[in-house]
Design a protein around this motif. Structure first.
Motif, PDB file in Angstrom:
ATOM      1  N   GLY A 195      -2.896   2.827   2.555  1.00 33.05           N
ATOM      2  CA  GLY A 195      -2.217   3.932   1.527  1.00 33.05           C
ATOM      3  C   GLY A 195      -2.803   5.461   1.902  1.00 33.05           C
ATOM      4  O   GLY A 195      -2.114   5.689   3.210  1.00 33.05           O
ATOM      5  N   ASP A 196      -2.168   6.184   0.983  1.00 34.50           N
ATOM      6  CA  ASP A 196      -2.813   7.672   1.808  1.00 34.50           C
ATOM      7  C   ASP A 196      -2.990   8.359   3.018  1.00 34.50           C
ATOM      8  O   ASP A 196      -2.448   8.705   3.847  1.00 34.50           O
ATOM      9  N   VAL A 249       1.400   0.613  -4.594  1.00 30.91           N
ATOM     10  CA  VAL A 249       3.122   0.768  -5.286  1.00 30.91           C
ATOM     11  C   VAL A 249       4.110  -0.330  -4.980  1.00 30.91           C
ATOM     12  O   VAL A 249       4.995   0.141  -5.643  1.00 30.91           O
ATOM     13  N   SER A 276       1.181   2.216   7.289  1.00 30.09           N
ATOM     14  CA  SER A 276       0.918   2.003   5.208  1.00 30.09           C
ATOM     15  C   SER A 276       0.157   1.724   5.007  1.00 30.09           C
ATOM     16  O   SER A 276      -0.633   1.831   3.945  1.00 30.09           O
ATOM     17  N   TYR A 322       1.532  11.837   2.466  1.00 34.06           N
ATOM     18  CA  TYR A 322       1.308  11.349   1.260  1.00 34.06           C
ATOM     19  C   TYR A 322       2.509   9.724   1.407  1.00 34.06           C
ATOM     20  O   TYR A 322       3.421   9.756   2.438  1.00 34.06           O
ATOM     21  N   ILE A 323       2.005   8.416   1.093  1.00 28.77           N
ATOM     22  CA  ILE A 323       3.482   7.644   1.406  1.00 28.77           C
ATOM     23  C   ILE A 323       3.140   6.620  -0.096  1.00 28.77           C
ATOM     24  O   ILE A 323       3.412   5.375  -0.255  1.00 28.77           O
ATOM     25  N   SER A 324       2.717   7.199  -1.053  1.00 31.75           N
ATOM     26  CA  SER A 324       2.449   6.636  -1.993  1.00 31.75           C
ATOM     27  C   SER A 324       3.715   6.722  -2.850  1.00 31.75           C
ATOM     28  O   SER A 324       3.660   6.253  -4.534  1.00 31.75           O
ATOM     29  N   HIS A 359       0.769  -1.333  -0.222  1.00 28.75           N
ATOM     30  CA  HIS A 359      -0.258   0.371   0.043  1.00 28.75           C
ATOM     31  C   HIS A 359       0.825   1.385  -0.027  1.00 28.75           C
ATOM     32  O   HIS A 359      -0.019   2.108  -0.311  1.00 28.75           O
ATOM     33  N   GLY A 360       2.266   1.105   0.525  1.00 25.21           N
ATOM     34  CA  GLY A 360       2.962   2.414  -0.060  1.00 25.21           C
ATOM     35  C   GLY A 360       4.468   2.072   1.052  1.00 25.21           C
ATOM     36  O   GLY A 360       4.726   1.216   1.247  1.00 25.21           O
ATOM     37  N   TYR A 361       5.337   3.459   1.057  1.00 19.44           N
ATOM     38  CA  TYR A 361       6.431   3.197   1.098  1.00 19.44           C
ATOM     39  C   TYR A 361       6.683   3.400   2.815  1.00 19.44           C
ATOM     40  O   TYR A 361       5.650   3.927   3.219  1.00 19.44           O
TER      41      TYR A 361
END
Length: 524
Positions: free
Chosen positions: A453-454, A209, A450, A500-502, A170-172
């Motif tokens: 997502g964001d 991502v 994460s 954000y983490i995307s 889902h993200g970093y």
């Protein structure tokens, strides 16, 4: 902190030509007691086995757990990380300084093939309340240098971070990095360290991502591989490298919303899956031998003290609970949940917690667990909708907990919670249906690292949710963590969020701060 200034020192040959660590004169006494690690390298160096990093955890006044797992090729399908089918000797050192001029403890451990070449060193004989550095060596390679600390034996203000829910796809993991940059004395991970889904099944709103390797977790090899994939993340490695961790699992380390002997959804051979998930969890966490998985049982509830200032009561809200009522999920009504006999902690764990709270002389009692304790009405308007996977699905058990908080001598109870993917702060009331009911503690809910997502921030919706739940003081749907500072007079909690983490590199900001004054059991 320089990432690994000690690697050259560790590999340097001694002036005698016999091969050994370069030790300063201040380390001579220690070296006399403990033979230095030989620096002999194999004729042909194997691939670096420390691709999954290093970690420490469960600090005590005289020691700490050190962890690593050898995996030169971490994503091999068999879950063994490219290691041969034999045991391997791993050397370790603990020093007072980052360049290992003052080595205080060293030794060898066997990384066993049957345990996926993991190492758990229960180091002892250290001094209380101080910083140490540690490293490993195997197959001619030296690990990163880790920083850890022992628990104090006197009152000592400290900081800790609370985190949960890190779905890899889902993200970093920028939240882990931002947390590490603040150098907390301790990290409390509240569960959902990994997720069991096949790649692409559980999709964030903005799209995934990254992608899981392999399908849905079924076997021990599957769980080992998933832990390895997560551990390859550099931000997660950095977070482990800088602070000791206290860990407990939630559901996704095995199966979404599992409860006791019941899977969240019908799955074949659930006991075998649970045993595999438990074994892989122990193998990959800095836990003591008392937490070794034994089939479908693992002991994770425990107490960790930080001197007289704080006691962490680590709970397991999955392994001993009754099944969720009314088929799980969000429910209105659901009289089934009201049964007085329904348990969440289980009788033995509940009695253990009650005894610990009644006998506690710590200035702060921090109850680390997984699911929201406070009553939470999610229906914005007349009527009520609740999540029966949380304590709302077990109100009799919650009443027993809140009564214990009210009647015990335990000072300043603060519940630390994960699971929800939404950060929040609330007072805990003896009776949530009476706004004037006595406050018996506070609850701090960490958002996800994460998962989902964001995220977003909707002030109007959050205000309505708070109006439905007057004990709720703060809500935020962004990703992040909680950073807490604890002193004898107050606990201060900063809710740190990322927009954000995307994408990589998001800064962290403090979305809200709350103080719990000692003796008051309310958020200010």
């Amino acid at each position: 902190m320089e990432q690994n200034p000690s690697r050259r020192v560790f590999l340097a040959a001694a002036a005698t030509g016999a091969g050994g660590l370069v030790l300063s004169s201040s380390a001579a006494a220690s070296a006399a007691r403990q033979a230095p690690l030989p620096a002999v390298r194999p004729a042909r160096a194997a691939a670096d086995p420390f691709t999954l990093g290093i970690a420490s955890g469960d600090p005590a006044p005289d020691g700490v757990v050190l962890w690593t797992r050898l995996a030169p090729d971490p994503l091999t399908p068999d879950g063994h990380g490219g290691m041969p089918a034999r045991d391997v000797t791993v050397e370790w050192q603990i020093a007072e300084d980052e360049r290992f001029r003052r080595v205080t403890r060293s030794g060898e451990e066997t990384a066993r093939y049957g345990s996926a070449h993991t190492v758990h060193v229960e180091a002892e004989g250290l001094e209380p309340g101080r910083e140490y550095f540690y490293r490993f060596r195997a197959n001619g390679h030296v690990s990163q240098v880790g920083r850890t600390r022992t628990a104090p034996d006197a009152v000592s203000p400290f900081t800790f971070a609370a985190v949960s829910c890190a779905q890899f796809e889902h993200g970093y993991y920028t939240a882990y990095r931002r947390m590490a940059e603040q150098e907390p004395d301790l990290v409390v991970h509240l569960g959902d360290y990994i997720y069991e889904y096949s790649g692409g099944v559980y999709t964030a709103a903005q799209g995934n991502v990254r992608r899981h390797v392999g399908g849905k977790l079924q076997t021990l090899a599957d769980y080992r591989l998933r832990h390895a994939q997560y551990k390859t993340d550099p931000d997660l490695q950095l977070a482990h490298q800088g602070s000791p961790w206290l860990v407990v699992f939630d559901d996704h380390e095995v199966e979404n919303n599992w409860a006791g002997g019941n899977p969240g959804t019908p799955v074949p051979a659930f006991d075998a899956r649970k045993a595999a998930g438990f074994q892989a969890y122990y193998e990959n966490m800095p836990l003591r031998r008392s937490s070794v998985a034994r089939g479908t049982r693992i002991k994770l509830n425990r107490r960790v003290t930080w001197g007289p200032l704080a006691t962490f009561h680590m709970l397991d809200t999955r392994q001993f609970r009754d099944d969720q009522p009314c088929g799980d999920g969000m429910r209105s009504g659901c009289d089934e949940r009201l049964g007085q006999e329904r348990v969440l902690l289980g009788k033995s764990q509940r009695e253990w917690l009650e005894q610990g709270l009644h006998g506690s002389d710590a200035a702060w009692n921090l109850i680390a667990q997984q699911i929201i304790v406070g009553q939470r009405d999610y229906h914005l308007g007349p009527g009520r909708q609740i999540s029966v996977d949380a304590w709302d699905g077990y109100p009799a058990e919650r009443d027993r907990l809140l009564t214990t908080l009210s009647t015990s001598a335990a000072a300043n109870p603060v519940v630390l919670t994960g699971d929800a993917h939404v950060g929040s702060a609330s007072d805990l009331l003896l009776d949530f249906d009476d706004p004037d009911s006595p406050r018996v503690g506070v609850e701090l809910v960490a958002t996800s690292v994460s998962s989902d997502g964001d995220g977003y921030h909707d002030p109007a919706r959050d205000a309505t949710l708070r109006a439905e739940n007057p004990h709720l003081k703060f809500v935020n749907e962004r990703r992040g963590y909680i950073m807490c500072a604890v002193t004898p007079t107050a606990l201060k909690a900063d809710f740190r969020t990322l927009n954000y983490i995307s994408k990589k590199g998001a800064p962290a900001r403090t979305a809200a701060s709350f103080t719990v004054p000692a003796g008051e059991r309310v958020l200010t």
